[in-house]
Design an enzyme around this catalytic site. Structure first.
Site, PDB file in Angstrom:
ATOM      1  N   ARG A  98      11.087  18.947  27.448  1.00  0.00           N
ATOM      2  CA  ARG A  98      11.875  18.428  26.322  1.00  0.00           C
ATOM      3  C   ARG A  98      10.994  17.961  25.173  1.00  0.00           C
ATOM      4  O   ARG A  98      11.432  17.880  24.043  1.00  0.00           O
ATOM      5  CB  ARG A  98      12.740  17.253  26.779  1.00  0.00           C
TER       6      ARG A  98
ATOM      7  N   GLN B 105      10.796  -9.243  12.940  1.00  0.00           N
ATOM      8  CA  GLN B 105      11.217  -8.514  11.743  1.00  0.00           C
ATOM      9  C   GLN B 105      10.520  -7.168  11.730  1.00  0.00           C
ATOM     10  O   GLN B 105       9.375  -7.053  12.161  1.00  0.00           O
ATOM     11  CB  GLN B 105      10.808  -9.339  10.525  1.00  0.00           C
TER      12      GLN B 105
ATOM     13  N   ASN C 293       9.769  -3.692   9.100  1.00  0.00           N
ATOM     14  CA  ASN C 293       9.796  -3.253   7.708  1.00  0.00           C
ATOM     15  C   ASN C 293       9.292  -1.819   7.600  1.00  0.00           C
ATOM     16  O   ASN C 293       8.469  -1.386   8.402  1.00  0.00           O
ATOM     17  CB  ASN C 293       8.870  -4.136   6.855  1.00  0.00           C
TER      18      ASN C 293
ATOM     19  N   ARG D 191      -1.573  -0.416  -1.590  1.00  0.00           N
ATOM     20  CA  ARG D 191      -0.839  -1.672  -1.390  1.00  0.00           C
ATOM     21  C   ARG D 191      -1.805  -2.663  -0.736  1.00  0.00           C
ATOM     22  O   ARG D 191      -2.325  -2.405   0.333  1.00  0.00           O
ATOM     23  CB  ARG D 191       0.381  -1.458  -0.505  1.00  0.00           C
TER      24      ARG D 191
ATOM     25  N   HIS E  62      -3.126  -7.973   1.193  1.00  0.00           N
ATOM     26  CA  HIS E  62      -2.122  -9.021   1.331  1.00  0.00           C
ATOM     27  C   HIS E  62      -2.320  -9.844   2.593  1.00  0.00           C
ATOM     28  O   HIS E  62      -2.873  -9.370   3.574  1.00  0.00           O
ATOM     29  CB  HIS E  62      -0.717  -8.407   1.435  1.00  0.00           C
TER      30      HIS E  62
ATOM     31  N   LYS F  79       0.972  -8.544  12.938  1.00  0.00           N
ATOM     32  CA  LYS F  79       1.804  -7.356  12.770  1.00  0.00           C
ATOM     33  C   LYS F  79       1.250  -6.180  13.536  1.00  0.00           C
ATOM     34  O   LYS F  79       0.054  -6.091  13.807  1.00  0.00           O
ATOM     35  CB  LYS F  79       1.991  -7.003  11.297  1.00  0.00           C
TER      36      LYS F  79
ATOM     37  N   TYR G 168       6.129  -1.524   9.884  1.00  0.00           N
ATOM     38  CA  TYR G 168       5.523  -2.792  10.274  1.00  0.00           C
ATOM     39  C   TYR G 168       6.469  -3.504  11.235  1.00  0.00           C
ATOM     40  O   TYR G 168       7.649  -3.657  10.928  1.00  0.00           O
ATOM     41  CB  TYR G 168       5.372  -3.723   9.061  1.00  0.00           C
TER      42      TYR G 168
END
Length: 176
Positions: A23, A46, A48, A59, A62, A72, A132
């Site tokens: 499969r 959470q 994202n 990006r 951060h 994360k 994330y």
């Protein structure tokens, strides 16, 4: 899953161990017990997605300030990215150092990032998607960052920056 610690203590590359048959395959992407066995505390609160239309989109860099640092688990689900993490743990022997790796949809490799690290990425192909899974809720007032081209990090991004937000260009320089 196979866990490989990066040169930055507490950050791991995580490879799947697919079970294949006619499969296709099945693979576990997260298991709290396996993460705990490697000293990783991650309770996902959470999830994202980040869609990046153009190759060269950048990006970062951060992070979310303590006491709500965001651990994360990051995976590229479409395309390919160059992912960078920076150790911001003041007591760490690798404080201020960075680690970079490629993540692709084809490899299914993930990167676990401790909550005391900053992070950013550059898309390597058009129409890239990054997922994330977050260990902390986003708190806008604790959101922060450093310039992607800060000489303190000396990150060699693989492509010229084609798209970057005004916010990411406005981050202050890193100061030890």
């Amino acid at each position: 899953m196979t866990f490989t610690e990066t040169p930055l203590k507490g950050a791991f590359l995580i490879d799947l161990e697919p079970r294949r048959d006619e499969r296709g395959y099945f693979a576990r992407t997260y298991c709290g017990k396996e993460f705990e066995a490697h000293g990783i505390e991650l309770s996902i609160v959470q999830s994202n997605l980040s869609f990046n239309r153009k190759a060269g989109t950048l990006r970062g860099i951060h992070f979310q300030k303590e006491p709500r640092g965001e651990a994360k688990l990051v995976r590229c689900t479409r395309g390919a990215i160059f992912y960078v993490i920076v150790d911001l743990s003041p007591r760490s022997s690798t404080f201020g150092q960075h680690f970079a790796t490629g993540l692709t949809a084809k490899s299914h490799r993930a990167l676990f990032i401790p909550g005391t690290f900053a992070n950013g990425f550059q898309s390597l192909v058009d129409d890239t998607i990054v997922e994330y899974q977050m260990g902390e809720y986003y708190v806008p007032t604790l959101s922060s960052g450093y310039r992607y081209d800060d000489s303190a990090f000396a990150i060699s991004w693989p492509l010229p920056v084609s798209v970057i937000s005004a916010r990411d260009l406005a981050w202050p320089p890193f100061q030890q």
